[in-house]
Design a protein around this motif. Structure first.
Motif, PDB file in Angstrom:
ATOM      1  N   ARG A   1     -16.426  10.760  35.010  1.00 41.01           N
ATOM      2  CA  ARG A   1     -16.332   9.579  35.876  1.00 41.01           C
ATOM      3  C   ARG A   1     -17.474   8.595  35.597  1.00 41.01           C
ATOM      4  NH1 ARG A   1     -11.691   8.935  37.127  1.00 41.01           N
ATOM      5  NH2 ARG A   1     -10.567  10.862  37.438  1.00 41.01           N
ATOM      6  N   ASP A   2     -18.652   9.119  35.416  1.00 42.34           N
ATOM      7  CA  ASP A   2     -19.828   8.265  35.248  1.00 42.34           C
ATOM      8  C   ASP A   2     -19.782   7.524  33.905  1.00 42.34           C
ATOM      9  OD1 ASP A   2     -22.401   7.170  35.321  1.00 42.34           O
ATOM     10  OD2 ASP A   2     -23.233   8.945  34.321  1.00 42.34           O
ATOM     11  N   PRO A   3     -19.808   6.182  33.954  1.00 44.81           N
ATOM     12  CA  PRO A   3     -19.725   5.403  32.707  1.00 44.81           C
ATOM     13  C   PRO A   3     -20.757   5.831  31.668  1.00 44.81           C
ATOM     14  CG  PRO A   3     -19.612   3.945  34.602  1.00 44.81           C
ATOM     15  CD  PRO A   3     -19.891   5.316  35.140  1.00 44.81           C
ATOM     16  N   ASN A   4     -21.975   6.122  32.114  1.00 47.32           N
ATOM     17  CA  ASN A   4     -23.000   6.543  31.172  1.00 47.32           C
ATOM     18  C   ASN A   4     -22.610   7.820  30.456  1.00 47.32           C
ATOM     19  OD1 ASN A   4     -25.555   5.227  30.569  1.00 47.32           O
ATOM     20  ND2 ASN A   4     -25.684   4.988  32.795  1.00 47.32           N
ATOM     21  N   ALA A   5     -22.101   8.765  31.215  1.00 42.11           N
ATOM     22  CA  ALA A   5     -21.690  10.030  30.617  1.00 42.11           C
ATOM     23  C   ALA A   5     -20.535   9.796  29.659  1.00 42.11           C
ATOM     24  CB  ALA A   5     -21.277  11.010  31.719  1.00 42.11           C
ATOM     25  N   ILE A   6     -19.635   8.918  30.028  1.00 40.03           N
ATOM     26  CA  ILE A   6     -18.480   8.655  29.170  1.00 40.03           C
ATOM     27  C   ILE A   6     -18.933   8.092  27.827  1.00 40.03           C
ATOM     28  CG2 ILE A   6     -16.410   7.240  28.888  1.00 40.03           C
ATOM     29  CD1 ILE A   6     -15.994   7.403  31.887  1.00 40.03           C
ATOM     30  N   ILE A   7     -19.874   7.167  27.878  1.00 43.77           N
ATOM     31  CA  ILE A   7     -20.356   6.590  26.620  1.00 43.77           C
ATOM     32  C   ILE A   7     -21.051   7.642  25.773  1.00 43.77           C
ATOM     33  CG2 ILE A   7     -21.956   4.939  25.640  1.00 43.77           C
ATOM     34  CD1 ILE A   7     -21.325   3.114  27.899  1.00 43.77           C
ATOM     35  N   ASP A   8     -21.869   8.454  26.415  1.00 48.24           N
ATOM     36  CA  ASP A   8     -22.499   9.549  25.665  1.00 48.24           C
ATOM     37  C   ASP A   8     -21.451  10.377  24.946  1.00 48.24           C
ATOM     38  OD1 ASP A   8     -25.172   9.118  26.127  1.00 48.24           O
ATOM     39  OD2 ASP A   8     -25.234  10.281  27.973  1.00 48.24           O
ATOM     40  N   LEU A   9     -20.430  10.743  25.677  1.00 45.68           N
ATOM     41  CA  LEU A   9     -19.396  11.600  25.100  1.00 45.68           C
ATOM     42  C   LEU A   9     -18.627  10.880  24.005  1.00 45.68           C
ATOM     43  CD1 LEU A   9     -18.160  13.205  28.433  1.00 45.68           C
ATOM     44  CD2 LEU A   9     -19.213  14.437  26.515  1.00 45.68           C
ATOM     45  N   ASP A  10     -18.322   9.617  24.243  1.00 46.64           N
ATOM     46  CA  ASP A  10     -17.591   8.850  23.242  1.00 46.64           C
ATOM     47  C   ASP A  10     -18.404   8.747  21.951  1.00 46.64           C
ATOM     48  OD1 ASP A  10     -15.244   7.073  22.601  1.00 46.64           O
ATOM     49  OD2 ASP A  10     -16.884   5.645  22.266  1.00 46.64           O
ATOM     50  N   ASP A  11     -19.695   8.433  22.095  1.00 41.41           N
ATOM     51  CA  ASP A  11     -20.553   8.358  20.908  1.00 41.41           C
ATOM     52  C   ASP A  11     -20.588   9.695  20.188  1.00 41.41           C
ATOM     53  OD1 ASP A  11     -21.099   5.750  21.519  1.00 41.41           O
ATOM     54  OD2 ASP A  11     -22.972   6.189  22.559  1.00 41.41           O
ATOM     55  N   GLU A  12     -20.719  10.752  20.997  1.00 43.18           N
ATOM     56  CA  GLU A  12     -20.764  12.083  20.407  1.00 43.18           C
ATOM     57  C   GLU A  12     -19.474  12.380  19.650  1.00 43.18           C
ATOM     58  OE1 GLU A  12     -21.683  16.572  21.980  1.00 43.18           O
ATOM     59  OE2 GLU A  12     -21.938  14.957  23.440  1.00 43.18           O
ATOM     60  N   TRP A  13     -18.370  11.963  20.219  1.00 41.69           N
ATOM     61  CA  TRP A  13     -17.076  12.181  19.572  1.00 41.69           C
ATOM     62  C   TRP A  13     -17.041  11.514  18.202  1.00 41.69           C
ATOM     63  CZ3 TRP A  13     -12.808   9.802  17.507  1.00 41.69           C
ATOM     64  CH2 TRP A  13     -11.644  10.579  17.388  1.00 41.69           C
ATOM     65  N   HIS A  14     -17.484  10.273  18.176  1.00 40.58           N
ATOM     66  CA  HIS A  14     -17.427   9.538  16.910  1.00 40.58           C
ATOM     67  C   HIS A  14     -18.366  10.135  15.867  1.00 40.58           C
ATOM     68  CE1 HIS A  14     -14.638   6.246  17.692  1.00 40.58           C
ATOM     69  NE2 HIS A  14     -15.035   6.302  18.940  1.00 40.58           N
ATOM     70  N   LEU A  15     -19.528  10.600  16.319  1.00 39.31           N
ATOM     71  CA  LEU A  15     -20.453  11.204  15.359  1.00 39.31           C
ATOM     72  C   LEU A  15     -19.935  12.558  14.881  1.00 39.31           C
ATOM     73  CD1 LEU A  15     -23.898  10.211  16.886  1.00 39.31           C
ATOM     74  CD2 LEU A  15     -22.850   9.372  14.782  1.00 39.31           C
ATOM     75  N   GLU A  16     -19.286  13.281  15.786  1.00 43.39           N
ATOM     76  CA  GLU A  16     -18.681  14.554  15.404  1.00 43.39           C
ATOM     77  C   GLU A  16     -17.593  14.324  14.359  1.00 43.39           C
ATOM     78  OE1 GLU A  16     -19.434  17.722  16.940  1.00 43.39           O
ATOM     79  OE2 GLU A  16     -18.240  18.506  15.266  1.00 43.39           O
ATOM     80  N   LEU A  17     -16.823  13.284  14.545  1.00 42.74           N
ATOM     81  CA  LEU A  17     -15.713  12.969  13.637  1.00 42.74           C
ATOM     82  C   LEU A  17     -16.205  12.810  12.206  1.00 42.74           C
ATOM     83  CD1 LEU A  17     -12.670  12.201  13.414  1.00 42.74           C
ATOM     84  CD2 LEU A  17     -13.370   9.820  13.731  1.00 42.74           C
ATOM     85  N   ILE A  18     -17.349  12.161  12.061  1.00 39.10           N
ATOM     86  CA  ILE A  18     -17.847  11.898  10.708  1.00 39.10           C
ATOM     87  C   ILE A  18     -18.997  12.836  10.344  1.00 39.10           C
ATOM     88  CG2 ILE A  18     -17.148   9.466  10.732  1.00 39.10           C
ATOM     89  CD1 ILE A  18     -19.982   8.730  11.475  1.00 39.10           C
ATOM     90  N   GLY A  19     -19.092  13.923  11.076  1.00 42.14           N
ATOM     91  CA  GLY A  19     -20.224  14.837  10.894  1.00 42.14           C
ATOM     92  C   GLY A  19     -20.342  15.379   9.478  1.00 42.14           C
ATOM     93  N   GLU A  20     -19.206  15.475   8.800  1.00 38.15           N
ATOM     94  CA  GLU A  20     -19.214  16.062   7.454  1.00 38.15           C
ATOM     95  C   GLU A  20     -19.544  15.027   6.383  1.00 38.15           C
ATOM     96  OE1 GLU A  20     -19.438  19.697   6.578  1.00 38.15           O
ATOM     97  OE2 GLU A  20     -18.140  19.320   8.311  1.00 38.15           O
ATOM     98  N   CYS A  21     -19.691  13.780   6.788  1.00 36.09           N
ATOM     99  CA  CYS A  21     -19.958  12.718   5.801  1.00 36.09           C
ATOM    100  C   CYS A  21     -21.294  12.975   5.119  1.00 36.09           C
ATOM    101  CB  CYS A  21     -19.971  11.358   6.486  1.00 36.09           C
ATOM    102  SG  CYS A  21     -20.470  10.033   5.374  1.00 36.09           S
ATOM    103  N   PRO A  22     -21.286  13.057   3.802  1.00 39.54           N
ATOM    104  CA  PRO A  22     -22.531  13.393   3.092  1.00 39.54           C
ATOM    105  C   PRO A  22     -23.485  12.207   2.985  1.00 39.54           C
ATOM    106  CG  PRO A  22     -20.751  13.052   1.525  1.00 39.54           C
ATOM    107  CD  PRO A  22     -20.154  12.866   2.886  1.00 39.54           C
ATOM    108  N   ASN A  23     -23.002  11.032   3.304  1.00 42.27           N
ATOM    109  CA  ASN A  23     -23.837   9.843   3.150  1.00 42.27           C
ATOM    110  C   ASN A  23     -24.690   9.630   4.400  1.00 42.27           C
ATOM    111  OD1 ASN A  23     -24.909   7.252   2.792  1.00 42.27           O
ATOM    112  ND2 ASN A  23     -23.179   6.657   1.509  1.00 42.27           N
ATOM    113  N   LYS A  24     -25.887  10.185   4.360  1.00 41.30           N
ATOM    114  CA  LYS A  24     -26.736  10.171   5.550  1.00 41.30           C
ATOM    115  C   LYS A  24     -27.240   8.770   5.885  1.00 41.30           C
ATOM    116  CE  LYS A  24     -26.070  14.450   6.018  1.00 41.30           C
ATOM    117  NZ  LYS A  24     -24.862  14.771   6.817  1.00 41.30           N
ATOM    118  N   VAL A  25     -27.403   7.954   4.865  1.00 36.64           N
ATOM    119  CA  VAL A  25     -27.823   6.576   5.110  1.00 36.64           C
ATOM    120  C   VAL A  25     -26.767   5.865   5.947  1.00 36.64           C
ATOM    121  CG1 VAL A  25     -28.403   4.375   4.040  1.00 36.64           C
ATOM    122  CG2 VAL A  25     -29.134   6.500   2.961  1.00 36.64           C
TER     123      VAL A  25
END
Lengths: 224, 224
Positions: free
Chosen positions: B123-147
């Motif tokens: 419910r909390d917008p802040n928590a939602i954004i945290d989770l959304d960001d985490e989702w997107h980073l998880e999605l590309i977690g295997e990307c070897p291009n760290k830069v």
DNA sequence: AATTTATGAATTGTATACAGTATGCAGATA
DNA sequence: TATCTGCATACTGTATACAATTCATAAATT
């Protein structure tokens, strides 16, 4: 009423120091792997540690230095990995910036041509890189996306140390200027798409010789 | 022999302070336009000015603050321009990162699904954004291009303040989770291209409501 | 001899002090 | 009343001082 911003922006010692140290890293006076001694460097530069530290923190964020808390700052090693990663991104971003910029004005075209001529005649690798970077920034000067431009600038800074090796060989300089000509010719034909893909090619051909050099360099080090 | 790096990296006060101040900016305790008083803020945080200044310099480089030499640091205003520029870049970079990452492992898929479920229930917008960001980073977690990943992280930081407005409306949350589902379904079909373009769509649909909100906001301010 | 432990010097992290600049207000001037 | 000038105050930029930690060397122990 509010007074207009002072135009003469006497910048801080920190900023000056950041420039100075960045130069020292780029041209090798501070070689890769070197540990920064804050006291020594600050007296050498004639400033106190406070502004020096601010500069070092900035350079660390730029990626030129690596900070290990409680131990110190180190000049980052040249890394094949990092270089390849950056050179994977630029062929995506630079053409996009050009696309957003659109066809350059006649004045800009003239400046691009003049810069490219200068590159052909220049001898000093450092000067060549300066000119090449300037050429690329001029090319996308009209791009309204300042965030994108800033990011490209960051990457230019970060790849400078690698490119010196490239521009030491005149053959590579010739390749670069020929690429630039191809881009300009597409622009003269008012073919933005062709220019964008020529730019992509330009970025990619710049990459190979450096990768080769880095691999040889790492092999030599490993063998020692 | 060399002792292994200490694992417990007791980080500096500067780093803690940077986190704290960034939070204050993101959640509005330091509102856009506010001038930072270094003395007040340092006593408020219980540290001296030195580490605070290091933190402020860092935040300025991140784009959260604006530094005017000899005058001070200011919390950057929310700017329609900046936001649109960043949201022009991410639909290019995120799909590229996904392409480089390739199809996610089953474990990663499970984590993505779990995160998306959490978003739906939060419910909390802040928590939602945290989770959304985490989702997107998880999605590309295997990307070897760290830069590339680092750059995407920078942009996530920079757009946080804007996205709060987005996630306050539950309708937009529903759109986001639906987009995520579309991406995941393409991945389950092992269709990486489709996933990349769904990701592009995801980034673009997130953009519109925020632009609208910012325009309304600027109109209100201009009218005052 | 090899490894560990102690000790002191060197180095980083933080706090404080000082100098120069900006800012706001009171009084002067028109 | 409105604008300008001078002064006091507040704030930033830099230097210095101090504390905490790391690093190197040598003595001690096995």
């Amino acid at each position: 009423m509010q007074i207009a911003q002072t135009l003469i922006s006497r910048d801080n010692i920190s900023d000056h120091v950041a420039l100075a140290v960045r130069d020292m890293i780029v041209d090798g006076r501070l070689p890769p792997g070197e540990r920064i001694n804050e006291v020594h460097l600050s007296v050498q530069l004639g400033v106190s540690r406070t502004p020096l530290r601010e500069a070092l923190a900035k350079l660390a964020q730029e990626g030129a230095l690596r900070s290990i808390p409680r131990i110190g700052y180190f000049v980052r090693e040249l890394s094949l990995e990092e270089f390849e990663q950056i050179y994977t991104i630029r062929p995506i971003l630079d053409p996009e910036a050009l696309r957003l910029a659109g066809l350059p004005s006649p004045e800009r075209m003239a400046r691009l041509k003049a810069l490219n001529d200068k590159i052909e005649n220049a001898r000093d690798p450092n000067a060549i890189i300066d000119l090449d970077d300037e050429w690329h920034l001029e090319l996308i000067g009209e791009c309204p996306n300042k965030v994108l431009i800033d990011f490209i600038k960051q990457m230019i800074q970060r790849t400078r140390r690698y490119e010196i090796a490239l521009m030491r060989e005149r053959k590579n300089v010739a390749v670069a200027t020929a690429n630039h000509k191809a881009i300009m010719s597409a622009l003269r034909r008012r073919d933005l798409d062709a220019a964008c893909s020529a730019l992509r090619t330009n970025m990619q051909t710049g990459r190979e010789p450096i990768v080769k050099w880095l691999k040889a360099r790492e092999a030599k080090k490993g063998g020692k």
